[in-house]
Design a protein around this motif. Structure first.
Motif, PDB file in Angstrom:
ATOM      1  N   UNK A 250       2.430  -5.097  13.264  1.00  0.00           N
ATOM      2  CA  UNK A 250       2.474  -3.637  13.263  1.00  0.00           C
ATOM      3  C   UNK A 250       2.536  -3.064  11.847  1.00  0.00           C
ATOM      4  N   UNK A 251       2.804  -3.913  10.851  1.00  0.00           N
ATOM      5  CA  UNK A 251       2.860  -3.415   9.478  1.00  0.00           C
ATOM      6  C   UNK A 251       1.448  -3.257   8.925  1.00  0.00           C
ATOM      7  N   UNK A 252       1.166  -2.166   8.216  1.00  0.00           N
ATOM      8  CA  UNK A 252      -0.117  -2.074   7.530  1.00  0.00           C
ATOM      9  C   UNK A 252      -0.190  -3.125   6.426  1.00  0.00           C
ATOM     10  N   UNK A 253      -1.357  -3.708   6.250  1.00  0.00           N
ATOM     11  CA  UNK A 253      -1.500  -4.791   5.271  1.00  0.00           C
ATOM     12  C   UNK A 253      -1.657  -4.281   3.842  1.00  0.00           C
ATOM     13  N   UNK A 254      -2.007  -3.010   3.700  1.00  0.00           N
ATOM     14  CA  UNK A 254      -2.058  -2.372   2.391  1.00  0.00           C
ATOM     15  C   UNK A 254      -2.905  -3.184   1.411  1.00  0.00           C
ATOM     16  N   UNK A 255      -2.413  -3.408   0.213  1.00  0.00           N
ATOM     17  CA  UNK A 255      -3.241  -4.036  -0.824  1.00  0.00           C
ATOM     18  C   UNK A 255      -3.404  -5.540  -0.628  1.00  0.00           C
ATOM     19  N   UNK A 256      -2.741  -6.117   0.390  1.00  0.00           N
ATOM     20  CA  UNK A 256      -2.837  -7.558   0.607  1.00  0.00           C
ATOM     21  C   UNK A 256      -3.784  -7.918   1.734  1.00  0.00           C
ATOM     22  N   UNK A 257      -4.502  -6.961   2.274  1.00  0.00           N
ATOM     23  CA  UNK A 257      -5.362  -7.231   3.436  1.00  0.00           C
ATOM     24  C   UNK A 257      -6.397  -8.304   3.130  1.00  0.00           C
ATOM     25  N   UNK A 258      -7.032  -8.216   1.969  1.00  0.00           N
ATOM     26  CA  UNK A 258      -8.085  -9.190   1.632  1.00  0.00           C
ATOM     27  C   UNK A 258      -7.512 -10.583   1.446  1.00  0.00           C
ATOM     28  N   UNK A 259      -6.373 -10.692   0.772  1.00  0.00           N
ATOM     29  CA  UNK A 259      -5.761 -11.999   0.550  1.00  0.00           C
ATOM     30  C   UNK A 259      -5.336 -12.627   1.866  1.00  0.00           C
ATOM     31  N   UNK A 260      -4.753 -11.838   2.747  1.00  0.00           N
ATOM     32  CA  UNK A 260      -4.363 -12.360   4.055  1.00  0.00           C
ATOM     33  C   UNK A 260      -5.572 -12.879   4.822  1.00  0.00           C
ATOM     34  N   UNK A 261      -6.651 -12.137   4.771  1.00  0.00           N
ATOM     35  CA  UNK A 261      -7.829 -12.493   5.556  1.00  0.00           C
ATOM     36  C   UNK A 261      -8.586 -13.671   4.935  1.00  0.00           C
ATOM     37  N   UNK A 262      -8.796 -13.628   3.626  1.00  0.00           N
ATOM     38  CA  UNK A 262      -9.652 -14.625   2.984  1.00  0.00           C
ATOM     39  C   UNK A 262      -8.886 -15.878   2.562  1.00  0.00           C
ATOM     40  N   UNK A 263      -7.859 -15.705   1.768  1.00  0.00           N
ATOM     41  CA  UNK A 263      -7.150 -16.859   1.224  1.00  0.00           C
ATOM     42  C   UNK A 263      -6.219 -17.527   2.236  1.00  0.00           C
ATOM     43  N   UNK A 264      -5.506 -16.722   3.038  1.00  0.00           N
ATOM     44  CA  UNK A 264      -4.558 -17.293   3.990  1.00  0.00           C
ATOM     45  C   UNK A 264      -5.132 -17.445   5.395  1.00  0.00           C
ATOM     46  N   UNK A 265      -6.353 -16.978   5.602  1.00  0.00           N
ATOM     47  CA  UNK A 265      -7.051 -17.132   6.887  1.00  0.00           C
ATOM     48  C   UNK A 265      -6.236 -16.586   8.048  1.00  0.00           C
ATOM     49  N   UNK A 266      -5.661 -15.412   7.878  1.00  0.00           N
ATOM     50  CA  UNK A 266      -4.908 -14.744   8.934  1.00  0.00           C
ATOM     51  C   UNK A 266      -5.735 -13.556   9.396  1.00  0.00           C
TER      52      UNK A 266
END
Length: 279
Positions: A250-266
């Motif tokens: 439920x938390x907005x991913x803010x400036x970490x959205x790309x890192x979560x998606x690409x680097x951490x594969x979430x």
């Protein structure tokens, strides 16, 4: 990204550092204490770390304590009920902060730490001895310390008594000294996160990844240039922030959205996107 790893992550790092001469903790701090510094962070597949370690510059030395070079860390992060620390960092506010206790598992020491932003994008870290905040509440002296550290960073809207433990991170770390530039590099493996918030319990692990962080003055280090030559670029990552966002959809991913998606594969949660998210 998350290929199977057959060797224990700590052993990958231990073997990769075997060719370096050791440096004692006191000598490391004397040369590169760097409580005020510029941090650059890279997410690297564990299988690519040995090649990077083989290319470390001449004179690099590995932190060694009692014959060991890879050490266990446990950090307990504290935030306000409104998660002011999370949102201030995620929205790129100038007056952002981070409060945590950090336990050094191999030495049995633990510190209460406050990070704020200094001039020209530097990180300012202040700390005092204190037990792990998950098991021992922050003491009155700790509240006084946090209040003063936040005030020095011009953060006056947060009352230390409001801060409660919300997330634990655990990992194993090796540290390399670069004497030529009085800088250092950390390599974190066995990455794990545990939410302490009752509304979103859960755990996350990324054993096939390493976080490499350079801690320098204003000038990039030799290891930054080495990483660049291997195709790695600094990424926006905070162990605290990505853990919070990954474990609370439920938390907005803010400036970490790309890192979560690409680097951490979430993958992104199936929720309305925040207009402030970094895509």
């Amino acid at each position: 990204m998350n290929a199977a790893v057959t060797t224990a992550p700590a052993d990958v790092i231990r073997d990769g550092l075997a060719h370096l001469a050791p440096v004692a903790l006191d000598a490391l701090v004397d040369v590169a204490g760097l409580l005020t510094r510029v941090d650059r962070k890279y997410v690297v597949e564990l299988q690519r770390v040995p090649g990077l370690l083989a290319g470390l510059p001449e004179g690099a030395r590995a932190l060694e304590i009692d014959g060991e070079r890879v050490f266990g860390y446990r950090s307990t992060y504290l935030d306000t009920p409104a998660l002011d620390g999370y949102f201030a960092a995620g929205q790129g506010r100038r007056r952002r902060f981070k409060v945590r206790t950090r336990a050094y598992l191999d030495t049995g020491t633990s510190w209460l730490e406050v990070k704020t932003r200094g001039s020209r994008g530097t990180t300012v870290k202040q700390r005092m001895p204190h037990p792990d905040a998950e098991t021992v509440p922050v003491s009155p002296d700790g509240h006084t310390f946090v209040d003063a550290a936040l005030a020095s960073g011009r953060i006056n809207r947060v009352r230390p008594q409001e801060l409660t433990p919300v997330l634990v991170t655990a990992y194993r770390r090796a540290t390399v000294l670069l004497p030529a530039t009085a800088s250092r590099v950390t390599i974190d493996v066995d990455l794990g996160w545990t939410s302490l918030r009752p509304r979103c319990p859960g755990e996350l692990a990324r054993p096939s990844l390493a976080i490499v962080e350079t801690k320098t003055g204003s000038t990039p280090s030799e290891v930054d240039r080495l990483l660049w030559s291997h195709g790695h670029r600094p990424v926006r990552i905070s162990k605290y922030a990505v853990g919070m966002a990954a474990l609370d959809p439920t938390l907005p991913r803010l400036r970490w959205a790309r890192t979560l998606r690409r680097e951490l594969a979430i993958p992104a949660p199936t929720l309305p996107s925040s207009p402030q998210e970094d895509r």
